[in-house]
Design a protein around this motif. Structure first.
Motif, PDB file in Angstrom:
ATOM      1  N   SER A 226      32.397 -10.145  33.947  1.00  0.00           N
ATOM      2  CA  SER A 226      33.787  -9.590  33.292  1.00  0.00           C
ATOM      3  C   SER A 226      34.007  -8.374  34.365  1.00  0.00           C
ATOM      4  O   SER A 226      36.175  -8.615  33.888  1.00  0.00           O
ATOM      5  CB  SER A 226      33.301  -8.535  32.082  1.00  0.00           C
ATOM      6  OG  SER A 226      33.004  -7.826  31.531  1.00  0.00           O
ATOM      7  N   LYS A 315      35.249  -4.060  20.882  1.00  0.00           N
ATOM      8  CA  LYS A 315      37.322  -4.483  20.902  1.00  0.00           C
ATOM      9  C   LYS A 315      37.579  -4.591  19.277  1.00  0.00           C
ATOM     10  O   LYS A 315      37.117  -4.990  18.308  1.00  0.00           O
ATOM     11  CB  LYS A 315      37.261  -5.868  20.874  1.00  0.00           C
ATOM     12  CG  LYS A 315      37.070  -6.992  22.340  1.00  0.00           C
ATOM     13  CD  LYS A 315      36.858  -8.533  22.622  1.00  0.00           C
ATOM     14  CE  LYS A 315      36.378  -8.391  24.555  1.00  0.00           C
ATOM     15  NZ  LYS A 315      36.903 -10.417  24.301  1.00  0.00           N
ATOM     16  N   GLN A 334      30.294  -9.503  26.367  1.00  0.00           N
ATOM     17  CA  GLN A 334      30.907 -10.819  27.402  1.00  0.00           C
ATOM     18  C   GLN A 334      29.936 -11.801  28.368  1.00  0.00           C
ATOM     19  O   GLN A 334      30.140 -11.382  29.618  1.00  0.00           O
ATOM     20  CB  GLN A 334      32.024 -10.457  27.615  1.00  0.00           C
ATOM     21  CG  GLN A 334      33.069 -11.096  27.619  1.00  0.00           C
ATOM     22  CD  GLN A 334      34.362 -10.947  27.858  1.00  0.00           C
ATOM     23  OE1 GLN A 334      34.713  -9.636  26.572  1.00  0.00           O
ATOM     24  NE2 GLN A 334      35.314 -11.097  28.345  1.00  0.00           N
ATOM     25  N   ASP A 392      29.202 -12.604  18.555  1.00  0.00           N
ATOM     26  CA  ASP A 392      29.343 -12.153  19.046  1.00  0.00           C
ATOM     27  C   ASP A 392      28.605 -10.435  20.138  1.00  0.00           C
ATOM     28  O   ASP A 392      29.041 -10.646  20.923  1.00  0.00           O
ATOM     29  CB  ASP A 392      30.416 -11.106  18.783  1.00  0.00           C
ATOM     30  CG  ASP A 392      31.876 -11.982  18.206  1.00  0.00           C
ATOM     31  OD1 ASP A 392      31.565 -13.057  18.887  1.00  0.00           O
ATOM     32  OD2 ASP A 392      32.268 -11.279  17.076  1.00  0.00           O
ATOM     33  N   TYR A 398      30.328 -18.961  22.467  1.00  0.00           N
ATOM     34  CA  TYR A 398      31.184 -20.384  21.009  1.00  0.00           C
ATOM     35  C   TYR A 398      29.668 -20.861  19.722  1.00  0.00           C
ATOM     36  O   TYR A 398      28.925 -21.214  19.946  1.00  0.00           O
ATOM     37  CB  TYR A 398      31.418 -21.800  21.748  1.00  0.00           C
ATOM     38  CG  TYR A 398      32.231 -21.257  23.047  1.00  0.00           C
ATOM     39  CD1 TYR A 398      33.389 -21.664  23.149  1.00  0.00           C
ATOM     40  CD2 TYR A 398      31.226 -22.538  24.388  1.00  0.00           C
ATOM     41  CE1 TYR A 398      34.231 -21.226  24.091  1.00  0.00           C
ATOM     42  CE2 TYR A 398      32.330 -21.782  25.702  1.00  0.00           C
ATOM     43  CZ  TYR A 398      33.664 -21.235  24.913  1.00  0.00           C
ATOM     44  OH  TYR A 398      34.592 -21.549  26.893  1.00  0.00           O
ATOM     45  N   ARG A 415      35.263 -21.656  17.785  1.00  0.00           N
ATOM     46  CA  ARG A 415      35.761 -20.706  17.450  1.00  0.00           C
ATOM     47  C   ARG A 415      34.937 -19.692  18.660  1.00  0.00           C
ATOM     48  O   ARG A 415      33.417 -19.968  19.494  1.00  0.00           O
ATOM     49  CB  ARG A 415      34.776 -19.360  16.369  1.00  0.00           C
ATOM     50  CG  ARG A 415      36.074 -18.418  16.336  1.00  0.00           C
ATOM     51  CD  ARG A 415      34.063 -17.313  16.497  1.00  0.00           C
ATOM     52  NE  ARG A 415      34.853 -15.828  16.030  1.00  0.00           N
ATOM     53  CZ  ARG A 415      34.164 -15.007  16.178  1.00  0.00           C
ATOM     54  NH1 ARG A 415      33.258 -14.469  17.392  1.00  0.00           N
ATOM     55  NH2 ARG A 415      34.730 -13.759  16.440  1.00  0.00           N
ATOM     56  N   HIS A 416      36.185 -19.482  19.756  1.00  0.00           N
ATOM     57  CA  HIS A 416      35.587 -18.693  20.886  1.00  0.00           C
ATOM     58  C   HIS A 416      34.983 -17.500  21.003  1.00  0.00           C
ATOM     59  O   HIS A 416      35.957 -16.423  20.090  1.00  0.00           O
ATOM     60  CB  HIS A 416      37.320 -19.213  21.738  1.00  0.00           C
ATOM     61  CG  HIS A 416      37.906 -20.675  21.791  1.00  0.00           C
ATOM     62  ND1 HIS A 416      37.638 -20.989  23.600  1.00  0.00           N
ATOM     63  CD2 HIS A 416      37.634 -21.613  21.066  1.00  0.00           C
ATOM     64  CE1 HIS A 416      37.638 -22.571  23.266  1.00  0.00           C
ATOM     65  NE2 HIS A 416      37.711 -22.312  22.326  1.00  0.00           N
ATOM     66  N   ARG A 417      34.397 -17.093  21.678  1.00  0.00           N
ATOM     67  CA  ARG A 417      33.635 -15.730  21.289  1.00  0.00           C
ATOM     68  C   ARG A 417      34.463 -14.367  21.554  1.00  0.00           C
ATOM     69  O   ARG A 417      35.132 -13.840  21.276  1.00  0.00           O
ATOM     70  CB  ARG A 417      32.488 -14.928  21.802  1.00  0.00           C
ATOM     71  CG  ARG A 417      31.948 -14.554  22.472  1.00  0.00           C
ATOM     72  CD  ARG A 417      31.205 -13.952  23.502  1.00  0.00           C
ATOM     73  NE  ARG A 417      31.505 -14.214  25.116  1.00  0.00           N
ATOM     74  CZ  ARG A 417      31.134 -14.023  25.431  1.00  0.00           C
ATOM     75  NH1 ARG A 417      29.862 -14.505  25.665  1.00  0.00           N
ATOM     76  NH2 ARG A 417      31.694 -14.608  26.849  1.00  0.00           N
ATOM     77  N   ASP A 418      35.657 -14.561  23.119  1.00  0.00           N
ATOM     78  CA  ASP A 418      36.081 -14.329  23.710  1.00  0.00           C
ATOM     79  C   ASP A 418      37.434 -13.124  22.837  1.00  0.00           C
ATOM     80  O   ASP A 418      38.197 -12.380  23.022  1.00  0.00           O
ATOM     81  CB  ASP A 418      36.483 -13.775  24.967  1.00  0.00           C
ATOM     82  CG  ASP A 418      34.351 -14.500  25.660  1.00  0.00           C
ATOM     83  OD1 ASP A 418      33.870 -13.562  25.359  1.00  0.00           O
ATOM     84  OD2 ASP A 418      34.805 -14.937  26.888  1.00  0.00           O
ATOM     85  N   THR A 419      38.074 -14.826  22.730  1.00  0.00           N
ATOM     86  CA  THR A 419      39.301 -14.602  22.038  1.00  0.00           C
ATOM     87  C   THR A 419      39.631 -14.325  20.764  1.00  0.00           C
ATOM     88  O   THR A 419      40.266 -14.063  19.803  1.00  0.00           O
ATOM     89  CB  THR A 419      40.623 -15.620  22.158  1.00  0.00           C
ATOM     90  OG1 THR A 419      39.762 -17.053  22.509  1.00  0.00           O
ATOM     91  CG2 THR A 419      40.631 -16.134  23.860  1.00  0.00           C
ATOM     92  N   LEU A 421      39.954 -17.169  18.463  1.00  0.00           N
ATOM     93  CA  LEU A 421      40.817 -18.512  18.316  1.00  0.00           C
ATOM     94  C   LEU A 421      39.547 -19.714  18.098  1.00  0.00           C
ATOM     95  O   LEU A 421      38.899 -20.062  18.520  1.00  0.00           O
ATOM     96  CB  LEU A 421      41.319 -18.931  19.322  1.00  0.00           C
ATOM     97  CG  LEU A 421      42.439 -18.017  19.801  1.00  0.00           C
ATOM     98  CD1 LEU A 421      43.040 -18.415  21.675  1.00  0.00           C
ATOM     99  CD2 LEU A 421      43.872 -17.265  18.975  1.00  0.00           C
ATOM    100  N   GLU A 423      39.414 -23.459  17.371  1.00  0.00           N
ATOM    101  CA  GLU A 423      39.817 -24.593  17.570  1.00  0.00           C
ATOM    102  C   GLU A 423      40.009 -25.309  17.711  1.00  0.00           C
ATOM    103  O   GLU A 423      38.182 -26.684  16.693  1.00  0.00           O
ATOM    104  CB  GLU A 423      39.754 -24.753  19.236  1.00  0.00           C
ATOM    105  CG  GLU A 423      39.737 -26.791  20.124  1.00  0.00           C
ATOM    106  CD  GLU A 423      39.419 -26.401  21.188  1.00  0.00           C
ATOM    107  OE1 GLU A 423      40.339 -27.124  22.421  1.00  0.00           O
ATOM    108  OE2 GLU A 423      38.695 -25.232  21.746  1.00  0.00           O
TER     109      GLU A 423
END
Length: 441
Positions: A226, A315, A334, A392, A398, A415-419, A421, A423
Motif C-alpha cells: 500500500s 484511520k 490494509q 479491519d 470485504y 462493505r469495503h475495508r479501505d473505504t 463504503l 454496496e
C-alpha cells in the motif's frame, strides 16, 4: 557443540508475557530508534493488534547462554505466511522457464556449517553418539543439486533452482558489516524459513541478468504494497568483491534489509567441480563456460514483518453517529487481496437467524469453491460494527452482510475495508463481483 534449553516460565522481559510479540528490551530499543513519538505510537499499536488477534507468539530459549526466540503463529499469521509463500513460489518457480525446485534437510553432516550443532542418539552410557549440524543456509544444498539440473537442460544456459526450507541462526549482533542493526520484528528467531533462488547465467550477460533480477524482485515487493515507495534498493560492500544489493523496507524504526540479490560469479561452480572431479561447465551456443550464480534470498519472517508494517493503517472515523465516534480511530491492516488471511467475511444481522444461517452456509461454501478464503462467523454474538472493526484489524478486504431483507428481496450488502463504503448487490451477482474484486491484475 551447542545445547539448546528452553527457558522456564515467562519473566517480565519475556516476549511471551501476556502474549506480547516483543520483549520490553526490544520495545525500548525500537522506541530509541524512532524519529518521532508518532512512529513509536504506530509500532506500539501494531504490536498490540498482532497480540490481540494472535498473528504471532514468541517464547525464549537459550543457545549456549545466548537468548533466541521461537515463534509460533495463530490462524491469521499462518494464513498470511502461506499466502506470501504461494505468491513467491508462483513468481520465482511456476511462472519461470527451466526452474527446478529442490528440498533441503534441516540437518547436515557438515560440521563446518555455521549453524547450530546438535547431538543425536540415546542418552544411555557407552552408546554411539552421532553429531550433526542444523543447517543455516540453503545455498549449499542448491549447489549440490546443480549437476543434476544441468543434465536436465542438456547443459544449456540459462536455468534456475529454488528452495524453501528451515534454517537455524545465532542471535544477530547489533552491528553487522557496519550496517544498521536489522529490524526486531520477527528477526531474532532461532529458526527462519528461507526462500532462495539461484539463477545460472552465461558470464557474458551476468551483469544484465543481475540488474534484471534486482528490478524484478523490487517490483514483486511493491506490487503487494500500500506504500510502494517504502521498498527501495541499496548497494552492499561485500568483502569478497561480489556484486551485492539489498532490497530494504522503510520500517517505522528505520530502513532495514529484507532481501539480498548477489552475483557470486563462477567461484562456486569451479569449487564444486574441484570437489567432485567432474566437469560442471555449461553450454552457451557452441562454447563451454562456467555459469555465474545470481542468488536472490529472503525469508518468510522478513516478508511477514515488512508486509505487516506496510499494511498497518490508523484511520480516523468521520461519522455523525456518536457511538461510532466514541470508539476512536480504526486500526486497519490494509493487505493486498492476494496476501490477506481471508478475502471475505460473512455477517448475519436479523431476527430470522435459522434461515439466514442456511443461506450464509451455502454461499460461504460456494465462495470457497471459487477459490476465496472465507471467514464465516455469522453465529458470533458481536454487533455488526464490532465485526466490521475486527475484520479491519484482520485485514479482510470485504464483508458480506445478510439480513432479513435479503430473504425477501435477494439483496445483500458488500462493505469495503479501505473505504468503508457499502454496496448493495443482488445475491445472484455478488459472487462474480467478489471474484473480480479479490483477483486484481
Amino acid at each position: 557443540m551447542i545445547e539448546l534449553h528452553e527457558c522456564g516460565p515467562p519473566t517480565r522481559s519475556s516476549p511471551y508475557l501476556n502474549g506480547c510479540l516483543l520483549s520490553d528490551v526490544d520495545s525500548a530499543y525500537i522506541a530509541s530508534r524512532m524519529g518521532s513519538e508518532a512512529a513509536a505510537g504506530c509500532i506500539s499499536k501494531l504490536l498490540e493488534l498482532l497480540r490481540i488477534h494472535r498473528f504471532v507468539m514468541s517464547r525464549i530459549c537459550t543457545s549456549n547462554g545466548t537468548e533466541a526466540h521461537m515463534y509460533s503463529y495463530g490462524t491469521p499469521g499462518a494464513l498470511l505466511r502461506k499466502n506470501i509463500l504461494r505468491e513467491w513460489w508462483n513468481h520465482m518457480v511456476s511462472s519461470e522457464e527451466n526452474t527446478f525446485p529442490v528440498e533441503a534437510s534441516v540437518v547436515s553432516p557438515d560440521m563446518t556449517d555455521s549453524g547450530i550443532s546438535l547431538t543425536l542418539g540415546p542418552r544411555e552410557e557407552n552408546c554411539k553418539i552421532s553429531g550433526v549440524c542444523l543447517t543455516s543456509s540453503l545455498s549449499k544444498d542448491l549447489l549440490d543439486h546443480y549437476p543434476h539440473s544441468l543434465q536436465q537442460v542438456n547443459k544449456r544456459l540459462p536455468f534456475a533452482q529454488a528452495a524453501v526450507g528451515t534454517c537455524f541462526q545465532y542471535s544477530r549482533p547489533e552491528f553487522e558489516d557496519n550496517r544498521p542493526s536489522p529490524h526486531r520484528l520477527l528477526s531474532h528467531g532461532l529458526c527462519r524459513t528461507h526462500l532462495v533462488h539461484h539463477y545460472y547465467s552465461p558470464p557474458g550477460s551476468a551483469s544484465q541478468n543481475y540488474d534484471h533480477w534486482l528490478s524484478l524482485r523490487l517490483r514483486w515487493w511493491r506490487q503487494f504494497s500500500s506504500k510502494p515507495s517504502h521498498f527501495v534498493t541499496s548497494n552492499i560492500d561485500a568483502p569478497d568483491g561480489k556484486t551485492t544489493s539489498s532490497i530494504d523496507y522503510m520500517f517505522p524504526w528505520g530502513q532495514s534489509s529484507i532481501e539480498t540479490v548477489c552475483n557470486h560469479g563462477d567461484h562456486d561452480i569451479k569449487q564444486l567441480e574441484e570437489q567432485s572431479g567432474l566437469s560442471h561447465q555449461a553450454r552457451v551456443s557452441r562454447k563451454m563456460v562456467y555459469p555465474h550464480v545470481i542468488e536472490c534470498q529472503t525469508s518468510l519472517e522478513d516478508a511477514m514483518a515488512a508486509f505487516l508494517a506496510d499494511a498497518f493503517q490508523e484511520k480516523q472515523i468521520f461519522s455523525t453517529n456518536k457511538t461510532i465516534k466514541q470508539n476512536g480511530a480504526r486500526m486497519v491492516l490494509q493487505f493486498h487481496p492476494h496476501l490477506a488471511p481471508y478475502n471475505v467475511s460473512m455477517v448475519n444481522t436479523g431476527s430470522k437467524s435459522r434461515e439466514l444461517r442456511l443461506v450464509t452456509s451455502h454461499w460461504s461454501q460456494d465462495l470457497r469453491e471459487a477459490g476465496m478464503r472465507v471467514l464465516d462467523t455469522a453465529d458470533v454474538s458481536l454487533t455488526q460494527e464490532a465485526q466490521f472493526r475486527r475484520n479491519d484489524e484482520l485485514g479482510i478486504p470485504y464483508t458480506v452482510v445478510l439480513n432479513d431483507q435479503t430473504l425477501d428481496t435477494g439483496v445483500i450488502t458488500i462493505r469495503h475495508r479501505d473505504t468503508m463504503l457499502k454496496e448493495q448487490v443482488h445475491i445472484a451477482k455478488f459472487k462474480e463481483r467478489l471474484v473480480r474484486y479479490t483477483s486484481p491484475v
